[in-house]
Design an enzyme around this catalytic site. Structure first.
Site, PDB file in Angstrom:
ATOM      1  N   GLU A 297       0.378  -5.388  11.081  1.00 39.27           N
ATOM      2  CA  GLU A 297       0.052  -3.964  11.030  1.00 39.27           C
ATOM      3  C   GLU A 297       0.965  -3.228  12.015  1.00 39.27           C
ATOM      4  O   GLU A 297       0.732  -3.226  13.221  1.00 39.27           O
ATOM      5  CB  GLU A 297      -1.421  -3.737  11.372  1.00 39.27           C
ATOM      6  CG  GLU A 297      -2.401  -4.406  10.427  1.00 39.27           C
ATOM      7  CD  GLU A 297      -2.509  -3.705   9.081  1.00 39.27           C
ATOM      8  OE1 GLU A 297      -1.931  -2.604   8.924  1.00 39.27           O
ATOM      9  OE2 GLU A 297      -3.184  -4.249   8.175  1.00 39.27           O
TER      10      GLU A 297
ATOM     11  N   HIS B 223       0.842  -1.189   0.000  1.00 38.38           N
ATOM     12  CA  HIS B 223       0.000   0.000   0.000  1.00 38.38           C
ATOM     13  C   HIS B 223       0.878   1.239   0.000  1.00 38.38           C
ATOM     14  O   HIS B 223       1.810   1.355   0.812  1.00 38.38           O
ATOM     15  CB  HIS B 223      -0.934  -0.004   1.210  1.00 38.38           C
ATOM     16  CG  HIS B 223      -2.047  -0.997   1.103  1.00 38.38           C
ATOM     17  ND1 HIS B 223      -2.580  -1.645   2.194  1.00 38.38           N
ATOM     18  CD2 HIS B 223      -2.723  -1.463   0.023  1.00 38.38           C
ATOM     19  CE1 HIS B 223      -3.552  -2.451   1.793  1.00 38.38           C
ATOM     20  NE2 HIS B 223      -3.655  -2.364   0.490  1.00 38.38           N
TER      21      HIS B 223
END
Length: 404
Positions: free
Chosen positions: A370, A165
């Site tokens: 994450e 991303h």
């Protein structure tokens, strides 16, 4: 003050890093600059005075050797000498020595870290550590190379990827910092977080892909430039804004972590995206984007034993996929959580991600991590704290595969 003309790819932090000054000093000298907006190519800015001296290159000198001699980072030395050829110094040429940065590592995370920084650092790592092997395994939509590093010669294979991303680009220098620490410890026969690196790398081969989405990262870091081949489309997909700090997708507005053939049709229904955009568009078909297809092909060829995809943010570890994960995945996630302080999470309602496909296809442990906490993009001032969380987790993954 010294005048400087902004070059393509420049940002406030990159200019500050190049001239070895603090970004606040650059802003003070140029009050019309905004830290939140892209800097226009061709703009004249003023660089505050800095302390510097010169060194006359001697026969046999290398960039790394000069940097180490004067306690500089390689990045600081090259930034102060933009016309210097890092592969060959010429005896007798004068090199500007900026004020010491007080370090020596190759990876410098004081500014945006994108394709140009990665390519330069890969060359330096490969030159300084001959056992580091770099290969291009594909290209992005706009033709930027996708790089993989292979470290070690063990039978078991660990794969780590980052920056799928665009606005999560901080994962690239985080992974590169780990790679540099790992190979430096291996070169000197030392330990990393208590692990005997040479012993571990005789059992495990580490495959790192530091930057899956180079086109998107350039957009997120530099904004949309007028000469971009998809200028009008991207402007439309980004609702008329040339600021792309929150952009997650690739250059065609496709979310690369929704591209893998693991119940892709279910993810399309869940996302309900009406077309390309900043995030969440899975594309017209699985693996329609060259970045996702290249990572798919690399994984298919190497058949890794364990895979970790680095994302931001939330301090969570996702370890399962529709019951296809092997029994050891949950206990490994708990071990990673203990090493990092992160929370292992049994995730539902997500398909078509790299971790999902890896588990579904190979029935081997796969994880999405994450990193950090806050909002994307994570601020660089949290880099060291996040790295302190990541490093022991990756060491734990290597130790697991090595049986240590």
């Amino acid at each position: 003050m010294m005048p400087y003309v902004v070059q393509p790819g420049d940002t406030l932090l990159r200019i500050a890093r190049r001239f070895h000054i603090h970004a606040a000093a650059l802003l003070a000298a140029n009050p019309r600059l905004s830290p939140a907006d892209p800097i226009a190519t061709g703009l004249l800015v003023f660089i505050p005075e800095q302390n510097a001296s010169c060194y006359c290159v001697q026969p046999g000198d290398t960039v790394l050797g000069v940097a180490e001699r004067f306690s500089l980072t390689v990045q600081a030395l090259l930034a102060a000498n933009p016309r210097l050829d890092p592969k060959q110094l010429v005896p007798g040429q004068l090199v500007t020595l900026p004020e010491s940065a007080g370090g020596g590592p190759i990876i410098d995370a004081r500014a945006e870290y994108g394709p140009a920084e990665l390519e330069r650092d890969l060359a330096m790592l490969e030159k300084h550590y001959p056992f580091v092997h770099v290969k291009s395994f594909g290209a992005s939509v706009l033709g930027l190379p996708l790089y993989a590093l292979r470290i070690g010669d063990g039978a078991r294979k660990l794969h780590i990827n980052a920056a799928m991303h665009a606005n999560e680009w901080i994962t690239t220098p985080l992974l590169m910092r780990f790679v540099e620490e790992l190979v430096a410890a291996g070169a000197r026969g030392g330990r990393l977080a208590g692990m005997d690196v040479r012993q571990a790398l005789s059992e495990v081969t580490v495959w790192a892909v530091p930057l899956v989405n180079p086109d998107g990262v350039k957009l997120a870091q530099e904004g949309l430039q007028a000469d971009h081949p998809f200028y009008h489309e991207l402007l439309q997909w980004n609702h008329g804004s040339r600021r792309f700090r929150r952009w997650k997708a690739n250059a065609r507005g496709v979310d690369l972590n929704d591209q893998f053939p693991a119940f892709w049709e279910e993810e399309v229904k869940r996302r309900a995206a009406d077309g390309p955009g900043r995030r969440d568009y899975p594309g017209p078909a699985p693996l329609s984007e060259p970045e996702a297809k290249a990572l798919f092909d690399l994984t298919s060829a190497e058949r890794f034993d364990l895979a970790i995809a680095l994302h931001t943010q939330g301090q969570e570890i996702y370890w399962n996929y529709r019951g296809y994960e092997p029994p050891e995945s949950e206990s490994l996630a708990r071990a990673f959580g203990q090493a990092s302080g992160y929370n292992p999470v049994k995730l539902t309602g997500s398909d078509a991600g790299y971790k999902d496909w890896f588990i579904y296809e190979y029935r081997k442990p796969g994880f999405t991590v994450e990193l950090g906490s806050g909002v994307n993009p994570l601020a660089l001032d949290c880099f060291d704290d996040v790295y302190d969380e990541l490093q022991p987790m990756l060491v734990r993954a290597i130790r697991y595969l090595a049986g240590l």
